[in-house]
Design an enzyme around this catalytic site. Structure first.
Site, PDB file in Angstrom:
ATOM      1  CE1 TYR A 167      -6.072  -3.335   4.917  1.00 26.39           C
ATOM      2  CE2 TYR A 167      -8.258  -4.088   4.299  1.00 26.39           C
ATOM      3  CZ  TYR A 167      -7.037  -4.328   4.894  1.00 26.39           C
ATOM      4  OH  TYR A 167      -6.790  -5.534   5.462  1.00 26.39           O
ATOM      5  CG  HIS A 210      -1.300  -7.240  -1.889  1.00 23.10           C
ATOM      6  ND1 HIS A 210      -0.462  -6.606  -2.770  1.00 23.10           N
ATOM      7  CD2 HIS A 210      -0.834  -6.918  -0.646  1.00 23.10           C
ATOM      8  CE1 HIS A 210       0.449  -5.910  -2.093  1.00 23.10           C
ATOM      9  NE2 HIS A 210       0.254  -6.096  -0.810  1.00 23.10           N
ATOM     10  NE  ARG A 261       0.079   1.282   2.942  1.00 20.11           N
ATOM     11  CZ  ARG A 261      -0.413   0.111   3.384  1.00 20.11           C
ATOM     12  NH1 ARG A 261       0.291  -0.994   3.268  1.00 20.11           N
ATOM     13  NH2 ARG A 261      -1.604   0.048   3.929  1.00 20.11           N
ATOM     14  CG  ASN A 267      -0.564  -2.699   6.930  1.00 18.33           C
ATOM     15  OD1 ASN A 267      -1.681  -2.364   7.338  1.00 18.33           O
ATOM     16  ND2 ASN A 267      -0.354  -3.847   6.305  1.00 18.33           N
ATOM     17  CD  GLU A 315       3.660  -5.125   8.172  1.00 14.49           C
ATOM     18  OE1 GLU A 315       3.607  -6.337   8.402  1.00 14.49           O
ATOM     19  OE2 GLU A 315       3.201  -4.610   7.124  1.00 14.49           O
ATOM     20  CE1 TYR A 340      -5.427 -11.211   5.330  1.00 13.39           C
ATOM     21  CE2 TYR A 340      -4.958  -8.956   6.004  1.00 13.39           C
ATOM     22  CZ  TYR A 340      -4.618 -10.092   5.287  1.00 13.39           C
ATOM     23  OH  TYR A 340      -3.471 -10.100   4.551  1.00 13.39           O
ATOM     24  CE  LYS A 341      -5.658  -4.534   9.782  1.00  9.01           C
ATOM     25  NZ  LYS A 341      -4.300  -4.409   9.232  1.00  9.01           N
TER      26      LYS A 341
END
Lengths: 202, 350
Positions: B37, B193, B223, B225, B265, B316-317
């Site tokens: 990140y 978040h 950005r 993601n 994204e 998490y993903k």
């Protein structure tokens, strides 16, 4: 004492403090079950406070353990109701008629505090201006993310949604707008494989 | 170029596909052979011709099919589009931003004619033509945010700015990476978040918020993601997770190339002029592993990124269980050669 120290968690999860008397001409205290202990504590900290206070109290399984003690506090108004649902319109009416500067104190279970806070914020009081103190059960009010139904007083993880019947795991992600934590299907990737429920924080 | 819109689906038979044009311009999200990140913001002021960065709101071959899919999601679950009562003005701001941008950037596809507050909007790909009065909700078939975002690819979060924070007070969310607008609406930047691991501790959100609070009119930012999705399913919602989650177990060594998708994204951020809100479009691009590895640099790099990703992020993903199979597949495309800096492809498909 019936205080529970919640472990540190994610930033959407509410954090509770200890109620302290504040100055002001009007005070509203909403509590359930062992939350009465926090109100009694407030009256000891400031003997003049309760004469300016409206108490809304739901014993929730504690019978008359605390009602006699609350009656002796000399509150300006004391309401003892059978359920939060029953008390809700009274709470809304009280907030609708409140003047600027009303001090709000919430104590008891997370479900009670969350729902009462929602009413207070709907009435225009910032959530950061509302004091909270957790007492009693660590049960949670859970929203099923799938069917949107709310299951009250969840004590285990996973649990069965009382509306759609899916087995849900208990997240710490919390919505003030719903006054609920989020429950998500636990066996979506392996249907039927639901682990044994464990009691929260055990 | 003349835009050809694909006939394709994002559910059931999954006929979604990328042309060579779409593969060449895919927003590969890794500028180096590893990932963590970061506050990876940059100005959103165009980009190379034909790239997804070129226009303010990119329109591609998936446009018409994506809008059909959005309509189906909203029909099944109207809670995917919500706007708290104080957000209507921001919805008009958004409608204006998109209509002006699209009619200027794609004059062959979209037209906007304005005479005072009497507006005339033509959307040729979707066959929509409406006359309405700007700032008068009764003259549109939906609220302004819903009206224009039913015609624009990507999810949209419309954020209110107050108390030195951003509040998720409106949005349309049908192509999301597993988060619920209905649950998160009304939350501030740190709250929505909250479930993201590692990034809070790294100070990512504090710095990102500081950046976003200071975005000015006419100076948008962007950005990338990313995550992983099995099948080209746009609507990976928590609401329907009990239905699509099982698809993650359908990956095999034989089908992983065509069933496993990298999901990227493009997030952009625009200040809204009247409301002082911030709109946060989240545009989803999907590419099958078997198409991605046609670009040699991307195949090599994706293997290295996935191999070295911290367990928390892979969990998490949502692809920790499938990671070994992904690595078996991707390692075939990693010959150990060095990769060039930046995200751009090292060769183009003809």
């Amino acid at each position: 004492m019936s205080k529970f120290n919640f472990p540190e968690s994610i930033m959407s999860r509410p954090v509770y403090g200890t109620l302290e008397p504040r100055s002001g001409k009007a005070h509203l205290m909403v509590a359930d079950a062992q939350g009465a202990e926090a109100i009694i504590g407030l009256s000891k900290a400031d003997s003049g406070l309760l004469s300016k206070t409206h108490i809304i109290y739901i014993p929730k399984g504690t019978g008359d353990t605390y009602t006699g003690k609350l009656e002796k506090l000399g509150a300006a108004q004391l309401y003892v109701g059978p359920s939060y649902e029953a008390a809700k319109t009274r709470l809304q009416r009280t907030l609708a008629g409140a003047h600027m500067g009303l001090q709000v104190y919430l104590s008891g279970t997370e479900g009670l505090m969350g729902q009462a806070m929602l009413e207070a914020t709907n009435a225009g009081i910032p959530h950061t201006a509302i004091q909270t103190e957790h007492r009693g059960s660590v049960a949670r009010r859970m929203q099923c993310v799938h069917c949107k139904g709310i299951t009250e007083d969840v004590m285990t993880d996973p649990f069965v949604c009382s509306h759609c019947g899916l087995s849900l795991f208990v997240r710490d992600h919390y919505s003030r707008r719903l006054a609920a934590f989020q429950g998500v299907c636990i066996d979506a990737e392996d249907p039927g494989n639901v682990p044994a429920s464990v009691e929260l924080y055990k | 170029m003349i835009m050809q819109f694909n006939e394709e689906t994002f559910r059931e038979d999954y006929t979604f596909h990328n042309s060579d044009w779409a593969i060449n311009r895919f927003p590969f999200p890794f500028h180096e052979d590893s990932y963590m990140y970061a506050v990876n913001m940059e100005q959103h002021r165009g980009g190379p011709e034909g790239s997804i960065y070129e226009k303010r709101f990119d329109v591609d071959e998936h446009y018409v099919a994506e809008m059909k899919d959005r309509a189906m999601v909203l029909s099944d679950d109207p809670l995917r589009c919500q706007s708290l009562p104080h957000m209507t003005l921001a919805g008009w701001d958004l409608l204006e931003l998109i209509m002006v941008s699209k009619s200027e950037d794609y004059p062959d596809l979209f037209e906007l004619h304005r005479n005072g507050d009497k507006w005339h909007w033509i959307n040729k790909p979707l066959g929509i033509e409406d006359h309405f009065t700007f700032l008068d909700e009764t003259t549109l078939p939906y609220g302004p945010m819903e009206y224009i975002t039913r015609q624009t690819q990507g999810d949209f979060c419309v954020l209110d700015q107050r108390d030195d924070n951003l509040w998720m007070d409106a949005g349309i969310v049908t192509t999301q990476a597993d988060w619920s607008l209905d649950f998160d609406i009304g939350m501030n930047f740190f709250e929505w978040h909250a479930p993201v691991p590692l990034a809070h501790e790294k100070g990512i959100f504090v710095r990102a918020l500081k950046f976003l609070l200071n975005i000015q009119q006419g100076a948008p930012a962007r950005r990338l993601n990313w995550t992983m999705t099995v099948n080209p399913l746009l609507d990976t919602s928590p609401e329907n997770y009990h239905k699509w989650g099982v698809q993650k177990t359908e990956i095999t060594p034989e089908n992983i190339g065509r069933k496993q998708y990298l999901r990227v994204e493009l997030q952009t951020f625009f200040r809204l002029p009247r409301s002082n809100g911030l709109v946060f479009p989240i545009r989803c691009y999907l590419i099958a592993f078997e198409d991605l590895v046609k670009i040699p640099k991307w195949g090599r790099r994706l293997h290295r990124v996935i191999r070295d990703l911290p367990v928390e992020l892979a969990t998490y993903k949502g692809f920790i269980d499938n990671r070994p199979m992904m690595l078996d597949y991707l390692s075939e495309f990693d010959d150990g050669e060095p990769t060039s800096d930046g995200i751009w492809p090292d060769r183009h498909l003809e």
